[in-house]
Scaffold this motif. Structure first.
Motif, PDB file in Angstrom:
ATOM      1  N   GLU A   1      -4.117   7.802  -2.458  1.00 27.61           N
ATOM      2  CA  GLU A   1      -2.651   8.111  -2.320  1.00 27.61           C
ATOM      3  C   GLU A   1      -2.049   7.006  -1.744  1.00 27.61           C
ATOM      4  N   ARG A   2      -0.831   6.738  -2.005  1.00 28.08           N
ATOM      5  CA  ARG A   2      -0.073   5.467  -1.327  1.00 28.08           C
ATOM      6  C   ARG A   2      -0.111   5.829   0.131  1.00 28.08           C
TER       7      ARG A   2
ATOM      8  N   ASN B   1       4.669   3.522  -4.601  1.00 29.30           N
ATOM      9  CA  ASN B   1       4.269   4.553  -5.608  1.00 29.30           C
ATOM     10  C   ASN B   1       3.724   3.816  -6.783  1.00 29.30           C
TER      11      ASN B   1
ATOM     12  N   GLU C   1      -1.128   1.493  -8.219  1.00 30.57           N
ATOM     13  CA  GLU C   1      -2.301   2.304  -8.254  1.00 30.57           C
ATOM     14  C   GLU C   1      -3.515   1.465  -7.703  1.00 30.57           C
TER      15      GLU C   1
ATOM     16  N   ALA D   1       0.818  -1.312   0.053  1.00 28.28           N
ATOM     17  CA  ALA D   1      -0.111   0.155   0.011  1.00 28.28           C
ATOM     18  C   ALA D   1       0.731   1.186  -0.271  1.00 28.28           C
ATOM     19  N   GLY D   2       2.145   1.125   0.395  1.00 30.26           N
ATOM     20  CA  GLY D   2       2.850   2.401   0.305  1.00 30.26           C
ATOM     21  C   GLY D   2       3.928   2.497  -0.660  1.00 30.26           C
TER      22      GLY D   2
ATOM     23  N   ARG E   1       1.327   3.976   4.167  1.00 32.00           N
ATOM     24  CA  ARG E   1       1.813   2.710   5.042  1.00 32.00           C
ATOM     25  C   ARG E   1       1.776   3.155   6.493  1.00 32.00           C
TER      26      ARG E   1
END
Length: 141
Positions: free
Chosen positions: A38-39, A25, A28, A22-23, A41
């Motif tokens: 948006e990313r 870049n 998507e 999830a973090g 974490r």
């Protein structure tokens, strides 16, 4: 994270992997409306220590919520020994009276280690940092 029940360990790994992904870049994702997300974490992923004993990386005082925690566990009357309801079906590893007693005993043991009545231990794959040594000072109540 390993546990006696294979699904629990796998679920912990799935969560840790999802938090990592999830973090990134280059991955998507979109919300339910199709809008790009948006990313993100979390700073830490803490794994609850289930059945097998693992030395915790962090121990948290749960004294104020311990009775509520036990009520929540006992709400699953088909899983745990809670009296007559637990007598239905075959007895399992977690449906014995001793299992609930072991949960209480571990909370007391961990609580003793940090000077409180009950505590819960967690494991972190990442080192946990603090911003001040004052955060380590336990206030007497």
């Amino acid at each position: 994270m390993h546990d006696r029940h294979p699904d629990h360990g796998r679920a912990g790994k799935l969560i840790a992997d999802a938090c990592f992904l999830a973090g990134l870049n280059k991955i998507e994702t979109k919300d339910e409306n199709g809008k790009a997300q948006e990313r993100w974490r979390p700073a830490y992923v803490l794994h609850y220590i289930q059945d097998w004993y693992n030395e915790p990386d962090i121990i948290i005082d749960i004294s104020d919520s311990f009775e509520q925690r036990m009520k929540a566990i006992k709400a699953y009357s088909t899983q745990f020994h809670t009296g007559a309801a637990s007598e239905v079906g075959p007895q399992t590893y977690i449906s014995t009276p001793d299992f609930l007693e072991s949960i209480i005993a571990r909370a007391r043991m961990l609580g003793k280690r940090i000077g409180v009545k009950y505590a819960e231990g967690f494991i972190s794959e990442k080192k946990i940092g603090i911003s001040s040594l004052d955060a380590l000072i336990q206030v007497e109540t």
